[in-house]
Motif scaffolding. Structure first.
Motif, PDB file in Angstrom:
ATOM      1  N   TYR A  74       0.813  -1.217   0.000  1.00  0.00           N
ATOM      2  CA  TYR A  74       0.000   0.000   0.000  1.00  0.00           C
ATOM      3  C   TYR A  74       0.850   1.272   0.000  1.00  0.00           C
ATOM      4  O   TYR A  74       0.467   2.284  -0.596  1.00  0.00           O
ATOM      5  CB  TYR A  74      -0.951   0.000   1.193  1.00  0.00           C
ATOM      6  N   GLY A 121       0.489   4.109  -2.761  1.00  0.00           N
ATOM      7  CA  GLY A 121       0.168   5.480  -2.363  1.00  0.00           C
ATOM      8  C   GLY A 121       1.160   6.476  -2.923  1.00  0.00           C
ATOM      9  O   GLY A 121       0.773   7.551  -3.412  1.00  0.00           O
ATOM     10  N   TRP A 142       0.786   9.671  -5.651  1.00  0.00           N
ATOM     11  CA  TRP A 142       1.319  11.011  -5.377  1.00  0.00           C
ATOM     12  C   TRP A 142       2.233  11.475  -6.515  1.00  0.00           C
ATOM     13  O   TRP A 142       2.086  12.593  -7.030  1.00  0.00           O
ATOM     14  CB  TRP A 142       2.065  11.004  -4.048  1.00  0.00           C
TER      15      TRP A 142
END
Length: 222
Positions: free
Chosen positions: A118, A122, A126
């Motif tokens: 994860y 993530g 970004w």
């Protein structure tokens, strides 16, 4: 909080810098080099040669889009249509396939490590947002074509065209471009030095997709 803010500011600065400065390597290339060094103890081979956008033939750029991300000119980093299709297929009992865009692949290859955890996903989100915010579509595609993996030890269209097609990338045509793009989904399994029947069929499919997109006119949307 200060650490998180520092990481975010540093990542923004890196993306802004690479808008104008060509990256000499990528996270994927560096990881490959380190892993090979640790495993074999010898200096590993990493073939990579940067090619500026002006020297990359338009068919090569079009083939990559046709093969990997046909909505690249219009989305903002995430192809919601493909994401919904992938989820629907999974909910119907099929395999959960990837729906990564060229921007996502560039973010992952340039800055991050391999894996499905994860944290990495993530960070991929970004960096994808940062690339779409600070870079042009042309710059994203230029960097992508220069760091994409084309064989276990070959990265970028410059090195791949020289090693496997025997000429400079600027001399490549439509068929050559389609063949290069055909190995992008899995450059470990699909080979440019001895293209399988599957690779050749995929190259033919990419050629048809290039024509259906409208040919080189499609690149005016970048």
């Amino acid at each position: 909080m200060a650490l998180v803010a520092g990481v975010l500011l540093l990542s923004m600065a890196a993306v802004l810098l690479l808008r104008w400065v060509n990256p000499p390597t990528s996270a994927v290339m560096a990881t490959h080099w380190i892993a090979s060094r640790v495993t074999s103890g010898n200096a590993p081979s990493v073939f990579h040669r940067w090619v500026d956008w002006e020297l990359i033939p338009l068919p090569v750029a079009l083939a990559a889009i046709a093969a990997e991300d046909q909505r690249f000119p219009t989305h903002r980093g995430f192809d919601l249509v493909e994401i919904r299709r992938a989820l629907a297929t999974f909910q119907d009992g099929g395999r959960l396939r990837g729906a990564s865009t060229i921007t996502q692949q560039t973010a992952k290859n340039l800055f991050l490590w391999s894996g499905r955890d994860y944290l990495r996903k993530g960070l991929e989100v970004w960096f994808t947002i940062l690339l779409e915010t600070f870079w042009s579509k042309q710059r994203i595609l230029e960097v992508y074509l220069n760091i994409a993996q084309f064989s276990p030890d070959t990265y970028g269209v410059g090195a791949a065209s020289g090693r496997y097609l025997g000429r400079h990338v600027s001399d490549l045509g439509f068929q050559d471009a389609a063949l290069l793009a055909a190995v992008l989904p899995n450059p470990i399994l699909y080979r440019l030095d001895a293209p399988s029947a599957r690779v050749k069929r995929r190259a033919a499919w990419i050629g048809r997709q290039m024509r259906q997109l409208g040919g080189l006119e499609y690149l005016k949307r970048l």
